[in-house]
Design a protein around this motif. Sequence first.
Motif, short mmCIF file in Angstrom:
data_model
loop_
_atom_site.label_atom_id
_atom_site.label_comp_id
_atom_site.label_asym_id
_atom_site.label_seq_id
_atom_site.Cartn_x
_atom_site.Cartn_y
_atom_site.Cartn_z
N VAL B 117 0.84 -1.21 0.00
CA VAL B 117 0.00 0.00 0.00
C VAL B 117 0.88 1.26 0.00
O VAL B 117 0.54 2.25 -0.66
CB VAL B 117 -1.00 -0.01 1.18
CG1 VAL B 117 -0.33 0.24 2.52
CG2 VAL B 117 -2.09 1.03 0.97
N ALA B 118 2.01 1.20 0.69
CA ALA B 118 2.91 2.36 0.70
C ALA B 118 3.44 2.64 -0.70
O ALA B 118 3.61 3.80 -1.09
CB ALA B 118 4.05 2.12 1.67
N GLU B 120 1.91 1.67 -3.59
CA GLU B 120 0.80 2.07 -4.48
C GLU B 120 0.38 3.52 -4.23
O GLU B 120 -0.01 4.23 -5.15
CB GLU B 120 -0.39 1.12 -4.31
CG GLU B 120 -0.12 -0.24 -4.93
CD GLU B 120 -1.35 -1.12 -4.99
OE1 GLU B 120 -2.47 -0.60 -4.94
OE2 GLU B 120 -1.17 -2.35 -5.08
N ILE B 121 0.48 3.94 -2.98
CA ILE B 121 0.20 5.35 -2.66
C ILE B 121 1.15 6.25 -3.44
O ILE B 121 0.81 7.35 -3.85
CB ILE B 121 0.37 5.57 -1.13
CG1 ILE B 121 -0.88 5.08 -0.40
CG2 ILE B 121 0.65 7.03 -0.81
CD1 ILE B 121 -0.71 5.07 1.10
N ASP B 123 2.16 5.69 -6.38
CA ASP B 123 1.90 5.48 -7.81
C ASP B 123 2.70 4.34 -8.44
O ASP B 123 2.87 4.30 -9.65
CB ASP B 123 2.15 6.77 -8.61
CG ASP B 123 1.23 7.88 -8.15
OD1 ASP B 123 0.10 7.57 -7.73
OD2 ASP B 123 1.65 9.05 -8.19
#
Lengths: 403, 233
Positions: B117-118, B120-121, B123
């Motif tokens: 998630v870190a 994907e945050i 991009d």
Amino acid sequence: MNLAAQDIRHNVGRFALTAVGIGLLLMIVLGMSGIYRGMIDDALIVVDRIGADLWVVQRGTRGPFAEISRLPANLEDRLRAVPGVASARTFVSHNVQREHQGKPLRMNIHGLAWPEDKGAWVTLTAGRPLGQAHYEMIADASLGLGLGEKLALGKDTYTVVGVTKGMVSSGGDGIAFLTTRDAQAIQFDLSGEAIRLERAARVQRAVGQDIGQVQPLLLERGGGLSSGIPALARPMVSAITVRVANGADAAAVAATIAAWPDVSVHSRDDQVQLLVHGMIDKARRQIGLFRVLLVIISTIIMALILYTLTLDKIHDIAMLKLMGARNGIIVGLILQQALLLGAIGYGIAVLLGDWIFPKFPRRVLITPDDLWALAAIVAALSVVSSLLGIWKAMRVEPNKVLS
Amino acid sequence: MNPLSTDTPAIEVSDLTKIYGSGNTEVVAMKDVNLRVAKGEVIALLGPSGAGKSTLLTAMGLINPPTSGRIVIGGVPVLDGPQPLLDLRAFRRHHLGFVFQKANLIPFLNAVQNVQVALEINDTPPRQARKRALELLDYLGVADRANNLPDALSGGQQQRVAVARALANQPSLILADEPTAALDSHRGRQVMELFRKVAHQRGSAVIVVTHDHRSLDVFDRTYEMEDGGLRSG
């Protein structure tokens, strides 16, 4: 990775229960519109199926669906003589409530103008139209009367020869179709004692007058059958329905009849308007307001649920912010859950309603328009209800992680 | 020229002061702090509770702006007093990593997803993010627990996943606030050594607030905070 989906998967039980709750609420919203549509449909059944072009009623009244209207039955003969009139039939309709097999049986009695009208226009699920002038009936299935079943009404017993479905009055009572004469016999039925007392009263009135003294035959007639006294009118009817001949100008026919000083004329559309905007208008407004309240309640409940779900995640949201997550990711997390909750609730509402509404005592009519309208309402309330949670999430500072 | 890739210090803070409240309720939590940490350096901030360690750390983490002073990270001026000089959230996303006393893993994501998630945050495409997250878990020795939810991980394993998450975007600065407080001494030392390994192998600067004096040998330098002031330890 979809954070909303992951969160739901992790709390699937709670989410499912919430969706069921929302679904039940939405089902009631859907049901309310269905009840309203059912009321309109029920109210218009008779007007639609009879297919009359004009309704001739007592002068100054709005017809049998709005108020009491009384007309002499022989008015139909006058109407048949009007140029452009193809047919004229008496309309008799009244409610009765009787005991049947130990239970109250409430029905709307509808008179058919025998022999022209045998009820062939009534859609039958079993049996046949009326085959004789008396003692037969076509009954709506909601009355619970089977084919061949006999029912005592007034002094006579009527046999169910046909069964129809979905024929109910605007009040939701199942309709029983009898000949007009039978319908009136039931409507004006008096007990033997009442008849004897009335005859005695007539004799006494005649005795007290000169004409009774000089014409003893009058006293004899006065103590006999009412039908044997020319001075007494036949029972009144509620209205006369008129069909205009092909090619004839309905407005011109209506204008001709409206010129008579003893009747008023309403078109079919007038009757529909009277039913929709007159008789059931209050019920329509009441249900409409109730629907609005339910939508507001659903929005509040959904907003509280989403707010609680957001509060549960507030630490995680702070962590996401600390990691630098854009607001869009956090708004998406809450909004997607709201929309999914709404969508699942909507699905449950439609499926559950489809199963449960036919079991309701009155017709609940759901149209595709209602389903689209509810979908739009659900989408809007999902967005609105997520605002509180989004507002809370936006206010969270990343240093909340440290607390 | 990318300022973060030059020999500029990982972080430089000048005259950092933080005052909470005003008037009679005024509390000076941090006063005229100056600190410069080079890339690949691991430093410890020591001091008693209330000395201002966490205040300094959160100020450097851009989540609790100072009342006055200046913060430059990787040569980029970020804060001038309480005034942000750029989008702090975006800057955190690209250049900072955090580890806390509690791992603060997102409970509905498994270990690999917590790291993913870190990324994907920031991009990184999902497939690439997952691959890199698995590599990081492997690097930190918890790859075998990649598909476990945080509840199913021990405290040490959770903290390793938190370190992996902090490393995910190859930050120039990692800030750790008492990361071993909830761990036994053995596991605490493992985590501290992990920070040293990360700093020396990956070139990130690591600043650790700690009370644990048993692992001080791991750090390149130590600083002591007392009454809001900072001095070399």
